[in-house]
Design a protein around this motif. Structure first.
Motif, short mmCIF file in Angstrom:
data_model
loop_
_atom_site.label_atom_id
_atom_site.label_comp_id
_atom_site.label_asym_id
_atom_site.label_seq_id
_atom_site.Cartn_x
_atom_site.Cartn_y
_atom_site.Cartn_z
N LEU A 51 0.86 -1.18 0.00
CA LEU A 51 0.00 0.00 0.00
C LEU A 51 0.89 1.22 0.00
O LEU A 51 1.81 1.33 0.82
CB LEU A 51 -0.90 0.03 1.24
N TYR A 52 0.63 2.14 -0.92
CA TYR A 52 1.44 3.35 -1.00
C TYR A 52 0.61 4.48 -1.57
O TYR A 52 -0.45 4.25 -2.16
CB TYR A 52 2.69 3.12 -1.86
N THR A 53 1.11 5.68 -1.37
CA THR A 53 0.49 6.83 -2.02
C THR A 53 1.48 7.39 -3.03
O THR A 53 2.69 7.33 -2.83
CB THR A 53 0.09 7.93 -1.02
N MET A 54 0.91 7.90 -4.10
CA MET A 54 1.70 8.57 -5.13
C MET A 54 1.12 9.98 -5.24
O MET A 54 -0.09 10.14 -5.40
CB MET A 54 1.64 7.84 -6.46
N THR A 55 2.01 10.96 -5.14
CA THR A 55 1.58 12.35 -5.13
C THR A 55 2.22 13.10 -6.29
O THR A 55 3.44 13.04 -6.46
CB THR A 55 1.97 13.01 -3.80
N ALA A 56 1.40 13.80 -7.04
CA ALA A 56 1.91 14.68 -8.11
C ALA A 56 2.59 15.87 -7.44
O ALA A 56 1.98 16.53 -6.60
CB ALA A 56 0.78 15.15 -9.01
N VAL A 57 3.84 16.13 -7.80
CA VAL A 57 4.58 17.23 -7.19
C VAL A 57 5.11 18.23 -8.22
O VAL A 57 5.39 19.37 -7.87
CB VAL A 57 5.74 16.72 -6.30
N ALA A 58 5.24 17.84 -9.47
CA ALA A 58 5.72 18.75 -10.51
C ALA A 58 4.53 19.46 -11.16
O ALA A 58 3.46 18.87 -11.29
CB ALA A 58 6.52 17.99 -11.56
N PRO A 59 4.71 20.70 -11.57
CA PRO A 59 3.59 21.47 -12.14
C PRO A 59 2.88 20.79 -13.30
O PRO A 59 1.64 20.81 -13.36
CB PRO A 59 4.25 22.78 -12.60
#
Length: 155
Positions: A51-59
């Protein structure tokens, strides 16, 4: 149609296995460019889950996610279907993030083959529900393998 992505990395199969199967290893390369991965649970056994989260960080990625009405952070779940250290890892991913589409499981198989100077990584990827999403997945997985190759080249 099943897709296959291959890449040779400059690390032995044990090191590649460690990078693919530990929270610290996954956090270093798993996410496509412009995203961050945070592992919350890992049970590396057949039937075990990641189980993991993926987060958009680049514009650019933030804009893409917003354009399609997708959250900037998504939780992902993988269930291991095969664990053969350090040769093969297979897992289903719960595809529950596609707008207006029912969730389904998607299979990826990873084979690690020792070769001169490193490891040949062979990813076999089932198609998604349509060609566009399959293309996005293959592009993302290709980028991930490029990240893995860069990481192992630094060592």
């Amino acid at each position: 149609m099943v897709s296959t992505i291959e890449r040779t990395v400059t690390a032995d199969p044990e090191r590649v296995w460690e990078l693919w199967t530990t929270p610290d290893g996954i956090g270093q390369w798993w996410a496509p460019d412009g995203f961050r991965t945070d592992v919350h649970h890992l049970d590396l056994a057949e039937g075990g889950e990641l189980l993991y989260t993926m987060t958009a960080v680049a514009p650019e990625q933030v804009a893409f996610m917003q354009q399609y009405g997708m959250p900037l952070t998504t939780e992902s779940r993988k269930t291991f279907t095969e664990v053969d250290r350090p040769r093969r890892l297979a897992y289903t991913s719960l595809i529950d993030f596609v707008p207006d589409h029912e969730p389904y499981d998607h299979l990826t198989t990873v084979d690690l083959v020792a070769v001169e100077g490193g490891t040949r990584v062979i990813m076999t990827i089932e198609p998604m529900h349509d060609d566009e999403w399959t293309g996005r997945l293959v592009a993302g997985r290709t980028n991930e393998l490029e990240n893995l190759a860069r990481l192992t080249a630094k060592a």
